[in-house]
Scaffold this motif. Sequence first.
Motif, PDB file in Angstrom:
ATOM      1  N   PRO A  15      -6.827   1.678   5.153  1.00 19.93           N
ATOM      2  CA  PRO A  15      -5.388   1.427   5.122  1.00 19.93           C
ATOM      3  C   PRO A  15      -4.645   2.481   4.313  1.00 19.93           C
ATOM      4  O   PRO A  15      -3.459   2.701   4.500  1.00 19.93           O
ATOM      5  N   LEU A  16      -5.351   3.152   3.416  1.00 20.50           N
ATOM      6  CA  LEU A  16      -4.714   4.167   2.589  1.00 20.50           C
ATOM      7  C   LEU A  16      -4.375   5.423   3.383  1.00 20.50           C
ATOM      8  O   LEU A  16      -3.724   6.320   2.878  1.00 20.50           O
ATOM      9  N   TRP A  21       0.969   1.426   5.175  1.00 21.98           N
ATOM     10  CA  TRP A  21       0.468   0.974   3.868  1.00 21.98           C
ATOM     11  C   TRP A  21       1.383   1.481   2.756  1.00 21.98           C
ATOM     12  O   TRP A  21       1.789   0.739   1.865  1.00 21.98           O
ATOM     13  N   TYR A  22       1.732   2.762   2.821  1.00 17.84           N
ATOM     14  CA  TYR A  22       2.585   3.326   1.787  1.00 17.84           C
ATOM     15  C   TYR A  22       3.990   2.728   1.813  1.00 17.84           C
ATOM     16  O   TYR A  22       4.600   2.518   0.767  1.00 17.84           O
ATOM     17  N   ALA A  23       4.504   2.431   2.994  1.00 15.79           N
ATOM     18  CA  ALA A  23       5.815   1.795   3.097  1.00 15.79           C
ATOM     19  C   ALA A  23       5.778   0.389   2.496  1.00 15.79           C
ATOM     20  O   ALA A  23       6.691  -0.006   1.763  1.00 15.79           O
ATOM     21  N   ASN A  52      -1.457  -6.317   8.226  1.00 12.21           N
ATOM     22  CA  ASN A  52      -2.046  -7.328   9.099  1.00 12.21           C
ATOM     23  C   ASN A  52      -3.132  -6.683   9.956  1.00 12.21           C
ATOM     24  O   ASN A  52      -3.419  -5.483   9.813  1.00 12.21           O
ATOM     25  N   ALA A  53      -3.730  -7.450  10.841  1.00  7.82           N
ATOM     26  CA  ALA A  53      -4.836  -6.957  11.666  1.00  7.82           C
ATOM     27  C   ALA A  53      -4.415  -5.822  12.585  1.00  7.82           C
ATOM     28  O   ALA A  53      -5.258  -5.048  13.049  1.00  7.82           O
ATOM     29  N   PHE A  54      -3.129  -5.686  12.850  1.00  9.73           N
ATOM     30  CA  PHE A  54      -2.632  -4.631  13.730  1.00  9.73           C
ATOM     31  C   PHE A  54      -2.170  -3.397  12.949  1.00  9.73           C
ATOM     32  O   PHE A  54      -1.637  -2.458  13.520  1.00  9.73           O
ATOM     33  N   GLY A  55      -2.328  -3.433  11.631  1.00  9.52           N
ATOM     34  CA  GLY A  55      -1.939  -2.308  10.798  1.00  9.52           C
ATOM     35  C   GLY A  55      -0.479  -2.276  10.424  1.00  9.52           C
ATOM     36  O   GLY A  55       0.011  -1.282   9.904  1.00  9.52           O
ATOM     37  N   HIS A  56       0.234  -3.390  10.646  1.00  8.20           N
ATOM     38  CA  HIS A  56       1.647  -3.466  10.270  1.00  8.20           C
ATOM     39  C   HIS A  56       1.757  -3.862   8.797  1.00  8.20           C
ATOM     40  O   HIS A  56       1.105  -4.807   8.351  1.00  8.20           O
ATOM     41  N   GLY A  57       2.608  -3.165   8.078  1.00 12.57           N
ATOM     42  CA  GLY A  57       2.782  -3.455   6.667  1.00 12.57           C
ATOM     43  C   GLY A  57       3.486  -4.786   6.433  1.00 12.57           C
ATOM     44  O   GLY A  57       4.410  -5.141   7.159  1.00 12.57           O
ATOM     45  N   LEU A  58       3.022  -5.504   5.440  1.00 10.06           N
ATOM     46  CA  LEU A  58       3.602  -6.795   5.055  1.00 10.06           C
ATOM     47  C   LEU A  58       3.697  -6.865   3.539  1.00 10.06           C
ATOM     48  O   LEU A  58       2.932  -6.211   2.838  1.00 10.06           O
TER      49      LEU A  58
END
Length: 94
Positions: A15-16, A21-23, A52-58
């Motif tokens: 994720p890094l 991830w940074y956002a 999340n599992a789709f790589g969207h930042g939360l």
Amino acid sequence: MPSDEERPDAAHWSPLDTEEWYAARAAATSLREVLTAAGTARDFPHLRADLNAFGHGLIDLGRISPATAERLAELVRRALLCECDADETRRPSN
């Protein structure tokens, strides 16, 4: 032909390595700074950036008490009132 070391592999995804991830991390830091200024940082001990599992930042606020939720709601209400007041003063009068 690229060697095994040069070939990207989904098993080595991190994720890094993503902008999301940074956002998310920047947004969580910004929120923590505001909560600290409002004296409520200790009420959000589980605040963190996540994907999340789709790589969207939360942003995970974690579980909070009803009193903390009420205080957060009041902070948002006050911010909205200030924003509305600022909009009124910027409008030209006829």
